[in-house]
Scaffold this motif. Structure first.
Motif, short mmCIF file in Angstrom:
data_model
loop_
_atom_site.label_atom_id
_atom_site.label_comp_id
_atom_site.label_asym_id
_atom_site.label_seq_id
_atom_site.Cartn_x
_atom_site.Cartn_y
_atom_site.Cartn_z
N ARG A 1 -0.03 -4.41 5.54
CA ARG A 1 -0.98 -4.55 6.45
C ARG A 1 -2.01 -3.24 4.67
O ARG A 1 -3.21 -3.93 5.09
CB ARG A 1 -1.03 -4.45 7.37
CG ARG A 1 -0.43 -5.65 8.04
CD ARG A 1 -0.78 -5.49 9.80
NE ARG A 1 -1.66 -4.28 10.44
CZ ARG A 1 -1.90 -4.84 11.53
NH1 ARG A 1 -1.24 -5.15 12.45
NH2 ARG A 1 -3.20 -3.80 11.78
N LEU A 2 -1.03 -2.61 4.58
CA LEU A 2 -1.14 -1.54 4.15
C LEU A 2 -2.81 -1.40 3.39
O LEU A 2 -3.34 -1.46 2.40
CB LEU A 2 -0.63 -0.46 4.03
CG LEU A 2 -0.09 0.06 5.52
CD1 LEU A 2 0.18 0.88 5.56
CD2 LEU A 2 -1.57 0.63 6.47
N ASP A 3 -1.72 -2.45 2.46
CA ASP A 3 -2.30 -2.98 0.31
C ASP A 3 -3.07 -4.20 0.72
O ASP A 3 -3.86 -3.85 -0.59
CB ASP A 3 -1.29 -4.23 0.20
CG ASP A 3 0.23 -3.15 -0.18
OD1 ASP A 3 0.17 -2.05 -0.16
OD2 ASP A 3 1.43 -3.73 0.03
N ARG A 4 -3.93 -4.70 2.60
CA ARG A 4 -5.11 -4.67 1.66
C ARG A 4 -6.09 -3.95 2.28
O ARG A 4 -7.37 -5.07 0.95
CB ARG A 4 -5.11 -6.55 3.09
CG ARG A 4 -3.77 -7.29 3.44
CD ARG A 4 -4.67 -8.33 4.40
NE ARG A 4 -3.57 -8.60 5.13
CZ ARG A 4 -2.70 -9.12 5.94
NH1 ARG A 4 -3.83 -9.62 6.99
NH2 ARG A 4 -2.16 -9.52 6.78
N GLY A 5 -5.92 -3.28 2.31
CA GLY A 5 -7.50 -2.34 1.97
C GLY A 5 -7.59 -2.30 0.47
O GLY A 5 -8.55 -1.11 0.09
N GLN A 6 -7.16 -1.79 -0.06
CA GLN A 6 -6.56 -1.69 -1.58
C GLN A 6 -8.03 -2.14 -2.22
O GLN A 6 -8.45 -1.81 -3.03
CB GLN A 6 -5.28 -1.14 -2.06
CG GLN A 6 -4.58 -0.09 -2.13
CD GLN A 6 -2.98 -0.26 -2.42
OE1 GLN A 6 -2.49 -1.32 -3.21
NE2 GLN A 6 -2.87 0.92 -1.59
N ALA A 7 -7.33 -3.71 -1.81
CA ALA A 7 -8.34 -4.49 -2.43
C ALA A 7 -10.09 -4.25 -2.51
O ALA A 7 -10.69 -4.14 -3.75
CB ALA A 7 -7.83 -5.58 -2.73
N ALA A 8 -10.18 -4.15 -1.13
CA ALA A 8 -11.63 -3.68 -1.07
C ALA A 8 -11.94 -2.67 -1.21
O ALA A 8 -13.36 -2.34 -1.94
CB ALA A 8 -11.28 -3.68 0.77
N VAL A 9 -11.51 -1.68 -1.27
CA VAL A 9 -11.69 -0.31 -2.02
C VAL A 9 -12.66 -0.71 -4.09
O VAL A 9 -12.76 0.09 -4.62
CB VAL A 9 -10.55 0.89 -1.86
CG1 VAL A 9 -11.13 1.78 -2.77
CG2 VAL A 9 -10.46 1.12 -0.42
N LEU A 10 -11.07 -1.73 -4.45
CA LEU A 10 -11.39 -1.78 -6.06
C LEU A 10 -12.81 -2.55 -6.24
O LEU A 10 -13.52 -2.43 -7.00
CB LEU A 10 -10.04 -2.64 -6.29
CG LEU A 10 -9.94 -3.12 -7.24
CD1 LEU A 10 -10.49 -1.84 -8.18
CD2 LEU A 10 -9.30 -3.59 -8.16
N VAL A 11 -12.75 -3.80 -5.73
CA VAL A 11 -13.86 -4.41 -5.28
C VAL A 11 -15.50 -3.16 -5.22
O VAL A 11 -16.45 -3.47 -5.96
CB VAL A 11 -14.01 -5.46 -4.26
CG1 VAL A 11 -15.25 -6.00 -3.83
CG2 VAL A 11 -12.98 -6.39 -4.25
N VAL A 12 -15.35 -2.50 -3.99
CA VAL A 12 -16.82 -1.97 -3.88
C VAL A 12 -16.25 -0.58 -4.98
O VAL A 12 -17.58 -0.70 -5.59
CB VAL A 12 -16.36 -0.99 -2.63
CG1 VAL A 12 -17.27 0.87 -2.89
CG2 VAL A 12 -16.40 -1.14 -1.59
N PHE A 13 -15.45 -0.39 -6.02
CA PHE A 13 -15.82 0.60 -7.27
C PHE A 13 -16.54 -0.36 -8.02
O PHE A 13 -17.09 0.31 -9.09
CB PHE A 13 -14.22 0.92 -7.10
CG PHE A 13 -14.50 1.75 -8.79
CD1 PHE A 13 -15.09 3.26 -8.78
CD2 PHE A 13 -13.78 1.54 -9.71
CE1 PHE A 13 -15.09 3.85 -9.32
CE2 PHE A 13 -13.83 2.17 -10.65
CZ PHE A 13 -14.74 3.67 -10.87
#
Length: 103
Positions: free
Chosen positions: A4-16
């Motif tokens: 579940r922790l890995d899913r948040g990394q994609a959101a941060v990358l998209v925002v960046f």
């Protein structure tokens, strides 16, 4: 398998990535707008200098170009027709204008 922790990394990358694209587009639009404004200001200076040169000659053309923040690059008056052609430079932009007092 992802946790579940890995899913948040994609959101941060998209925002960046979206932020980087937005900044790049903003800079490009600002640069284009600046060039467009310089071109308009240079043409206004050239038009003013050409019209002022009809009764006032080269001195009036130079003065009017300088009042618009530009430099008079060339001035030519056709002795047979009285037409005036001026070229001015404002920053990196040059503009040409012609004027006549003929009907």
């Amino acid at each position: 398998m992802s946790s579940r922790l890995d899913r948040g990394q994609a959101a941060v990358l998209v925002v960046f990535v979206a932020s980087a694209l937005f900044v790049s587009a903003s800079v490009a639009i600002a640069e284009f707008g600046g060039r467009l404004i310089d071109r308009t200001r240079a043409q206004t200076a050239a038009d003013s200098a050409a019209l002022g040169a009809l009764p006032g000659g080269r001195g009036a053309a130079q003065l009017l170009a300088e009042r618009h923040g530009a430099t008079l690059v060339s001035y030519r008056r056709d002795p047979s027709t009285g037409n005036v052609i001026v070229v001015v430079r404002l920053g990196d932009t040059t503009a040409t204008a012609a004027a006549t007092d003929a009907p």
